[in-house]
Design a protein around this motif. Structure first.
Motif, PDB file in Angstrom:
ATOM      1  N   GLU A   1      37.175  42.882  49.384  1.00 31.57           N
ATOM      2  CA  GLU A   1      38.135  43.858  48.868  1.00 31.57           C
ATOM      3  C   GLU A   1      39.501  43.243  48.574  1.00 31.57           C
ATOM      4  OE1 GLU A   1      38.456  47.604  50.910  1.00 31.57           O
ATOM      5  OE2 GLU A   1      36.322  47.556  51.437  1.00 31.57           O
ATOM      6  N   GLU A   2      39.975  42.359  49.429  1.00 30.99           N
ATOM      7  CA  GLU A   2      41.293  41.754  49.228  1.00 30.99           C
ATOM      8  C   GLU A   2      41.324  40.912  47.949  1.00 30.99           C
ATOM      9  OE1 GLU A   2      44.516  38.813  51.410  1.00 30.99           O
ATOM     10  OE2 GLU A   2      42.632  39.245  52.423  1.00 30.99           O
ATOM     11  N   THR A   3      40.299  40.080  47.764  1.00 28.55           N
ATOM     12  CA  THR A   3      40.227  39.256  46.561  1.00 28.55           C
ATOM     13  C   THR A   3      40.101  40.128  45.319  1.00 28.55           C
ATOM     14  OG1 THR A   3      39.208  37.478  47.830  1.00 28.55           O
ATOM     15  CG2 THR A   3      38.989  37.358  45.440  1.00 28.55           C
ATOM     16  N   HIS A   4      39.329  41.207  45.414  1.00 28.17           N
ATOM     17  CA  HIS A   4      39.165  42.119  44.287  1.00 28.17           C
ATOM     18  C   HIS A   4      40.503  42.767  43.917  1.00 28.17           C
ATOM     19  CE1 HIS A   4      37.996  45.871  42.202  1.00 28.17           C
ATOM     20  NE2 HIS A   4      37.087  45.068  41.646  1.00 28.17           N
ATOM     21  N   ALA A   5      41.267  43.180  44.915  1.00 22.74           N
ATOM     22  CA  ALA A   5      42.576  43.794  44.651  1.00 22.74           C
ATOM     23  C   ALA A   5      43.519  42.798  43.988  1.00 22.74           C
ATOM     24  CB  ALA A   5      43.173  44.320  45.950  1.00 22.74           C
ATOM     25  N   LEU A   6      43.512  41.552  44.468  1.00 22.94           N
ATOM     26  CA  LEU A   6      44.351  40.520  43.861  1.00 22.94           C
ATOM     27  C   LEU A   6      43.912  40.220  42.434  1.00 22.94           C
ATOM     28  CD1 LEU A   6      44.619  38.135  46.936  1.00 22.94           C
ATOM     29  CD2 LEU A   6      46.471  39.521  45.966  1.00 22.94           C
ATOM     30  N   LEU A   7      42.605  40.211  42.210  1.00 23.34           N
ATOM     31  CA  LEU A   7      42.071  39.980  40.874  1.00 23.34           C
ATOM     32  C   LEU A   7      42.474  41.105  39.930  1.00 23.34           C
ATOM     33  CD1 LEU A   7      40.331  38.211  39.025  1.00 23.34           C
ATOM     34  CD2 LEU A   7      38.327  39.435  39.895  1.00 23.34           C
ATOM     35  N   LYS A   8      42.450  42.342  40.412  1.00 23.65           N
ATOM     36  CA  LYS A   8      42.870  43.479  39.594  1.00 23.65           C
ATOM     37  C   LYS A   8      44.329  43.340  39.183  1.00 23.65           C
ATOM     38  CE  LYS A   8      41.769  47.708  40.338  1.00 23.65           C
ATOM     39  NZ  LYS A   8      41.527  49.018  40.934  1.00 23.65           N
ATOM     40  N   ASP A   9      45.176  42.910  40.108  1.00 24.21           N
ATOM     41  CA  ASP A   9      46.590  42.681  39.770  1.00 24.21           C
ATOM     42  C   ASP A   9      46.719  41.595  38.704  1.00 24.21           C
ATOM     43  OD1 ASP A   9      47.393  44.572  41.635  1.00 24.21           O
ATOM     44  OD2 ASP A   9      47.909  43.089  43.162  1.00 24.21           O
ATOM     45  N   LEU A  10      45.965  40.515  38.865  1.00 22.19           N
ATOM     46  CA  LEU A  10      46.015  39.407  37.922  1.00 22.19           C
ATOM     47  C   LEU A  10      45.583  39.840  36.525  1.00 22.19           C
ATOM     48  CD1 LEU A  10      46.311  36.378  37.230  1.00 22.19           C
ATOM     49  CD2 LEU A  10      43.958  36.092  38.017  1.00 22.19           C
ATOM     50  N   VAL A  11      44.479  40.568  36.427  1.00 23.42           N
ATOM     51  CA  VAL A  11      43.979  40.948  35.102  1.00 23.42           C
ATOM     52  C   VAL A  11      44.912  41.932  34.409  1.00 23.42           C
ATOM     53  CG1 VAL A  11      41.593  40.433  35.713  1.00 23.42           C
ATOM     54  CG2 VAL A  11      42.396  42.793  35.847  1.00 23.42           C
ATOM     55  N   GLU A  12      45.553  42.789  35.178  1.00 23.94           N
ATOM     56  CA  GLU A  12      46.528  43.697  34.577  1.00 23.94           C
ATOM     57  C   GLU A  12      47.692  42.896  33.992  1.00 23.94           C
ATOM     58  OE1 GLU A  12      47.613  46.773  37.341  1.00 23.94           O
ATOM     59  OE2 GLU A  12      45.532  47.418  37.562  1.00 23.94           O
ATOM     60  N   TYR A  13      48.136  41.879  34.700  1.00 20.09           N
ATOM     61  CA  TYR A  13      49.214  41.022  34.232  1.00 20.09           C
ATOM     62  C   TYR A  13      48.788  40.228  32.997  1.00 20.09           C
ATOM     63  CZ  TYR A  13      52.669  37.271  34.150  1.00 20.09           C
ATOM     64  OH  TYR A  13      53.636  36.379  33.758  1.00 20.09           O
ATOM     65  N   GLU A  14      47.567  39.698  33.008  1.00 19.65           N
ATOM     66  CA  GLU A  14      47.067  38.863  31.923  1.00 19.65           C
ATOM     67  C   GLU A  14      46.568  39.672  30.724  1.00 19.65           C
ATOM     68  OE1 GLU A  14      47.189  35.618  31.619  1.00 19.65           O
ATOM     69  OE2 GLU A  14      47.891  35.137  33.637  1.00 19.65           O
ATOM     70  N   GLY A  15      46.347  40.968  30.929  1.00 22.03           N
ATOM     71  CA  GLY A  15      45.863  41.816  29.837  1.00 22.03           C
ATOM     72  C   GLY A  15      44.395  41.631  29.519  1.00 22.03           C
ATOM     73  N   ARG A  16      43.632  41.262  30.525  1.00 17.30           N
ATOM     74  CA  ARG A  16      42.189  41.088  30.346  1.00 17.30           C
ATOM     75  C   ARG A  16      41.453  42.060  31.263  1.00 17.30           C
ATOM     76  NH1 ARG A  16      43.663  35.432  31.129  1.00 17.30           N
ATOM     77  NH2 ARG A  16      43.522  34.310  29.166  1.00 17.30           N
ATOM     78  N   SER A  17      40.148  42.180  31.025  1.00 16.08           N
ATOM     79  CA  SER A  17      39.289  42.897  31.966  1.00 16.08           C
ATOM     80  C   SER A  17      38.938  41.935  33.096  1.00 16.08           C
ATOM     81  CB  SER A  17      38.003  43.350  31.266  1.00 16.08           C
ATOM     82  OG  SER A  17      37.242  42.224  30.868  1.00 16.08           O
ATOM     83  N   ILE A  18      38.399  42.457  34.179  1.00 12.56           N
ATOM     84  CA  ILE A  18      37.956  41.584  35.270  1.00 12.56           C
ATOM     85  C   ILE A  18      36.880  40.635  34.748  1.00 12.56           C
ATOM     86  CG2 ILE A  18      36.694  41.513  37.460  1.00 12.56           C
ATOM     87  CD1 ILE A  18      38.300  43.935  38.360  1.00 12.56           C
ATOM     88  N   ASN A  19      35.931  41.156  33.993  1.00 12.84           N
ATOM     89  CA  ASN A  19      34.882  40.314  33.427  1.00 12.84           C
ATOM     90  C   ASN A  19      35.480  39.228  32.535  1.00 12.84           C
ATOM     91  OD1 ASN A  19      31.824  40.070  32.969  1.00 12.84           O
ATOM     92  ND2 ASN A  19      32.672  40.017  30.903  1.00 12.84           N
ATOM     93  N   GLY A  20      36.421  39.608  31.687  1.00 13.16           N
ATOM     94  CA  GLY A  20      37.061  38.649  30.792  1.00 13.16           C
ATOM     95  C   GLY A  20      37.806  37.564  31.538  1.00 13.16           C
ATOM     96  N   GLU A  21      38.475  37.939  32.623  1.00 11.74           N
ATOM     97  CA  GLU A  21      39.224  36.958  33.415  1.00 11.74           C
ATOM     98  C   GLU A  21      38.277  35.992  34.125  1.00 11.74           C
ATOM     99  OE1 GLU A  21      42.607  35.016  34.905  1.00 11.74           O
ATOM    100  OE2 GLU A  21      42.447  36.524  33.346  1.00 11.74           O
ATOM    101  N   ILE A  22      37.193  36.510  34.695  1.00 11.83           N
ATOM    102  CA  ILE A  22      36.227  35.645  35.372  1.00 11.83           C
ATOM    103  C   ILE A  22      35.611  34.670  34.370  1.00 11.83           C
ATOM    104  CG2 ILE A  22      33.994  35.604  36.555  1.00 11.83           C
ATOM    105  CD1 ILE A  22      34.904  38.236  37.948  1.00 11.83           C
TER     106      ILE A  22
END
Length: 56
Positions: free
Chosen positions: A13-34
């Motif tokens: 959950e912690e990594t997922h929350a951090l990833l969500k913050d990152l993708v919002e900043y980068e303007g990508r989806s989680i799938n796109g960022e991965i």
């Protein structure tokens, strides 16, 4: 026609929350960022190893 492959990923959950913050900043989806991060890692590997598929 080439089909995309599906990969399941378990993530805490912690990594997922951090990833969500990152993708919002980068303007990508989680799938796109991965996918972006995987491609970046593969490119770095290819530069270090000097090659394409199957080269170590």
């Amino acid at each position: 026609m080439e089909k995309n492959k599906h990969i399941g990923l378990r993530i805490d959950e912690e990594t997922h929350a951090l990833l969500k913050d990152l993708v919002e900043y980068e303007g990508r989806s989680i799938n796109g960022e991965i996918l972006f991060l995987i491609r970046q890692a593969v490119r770095q590997y290819q530069e270090k190893s000097g090659g394409g598929y199957g080269k170590a």
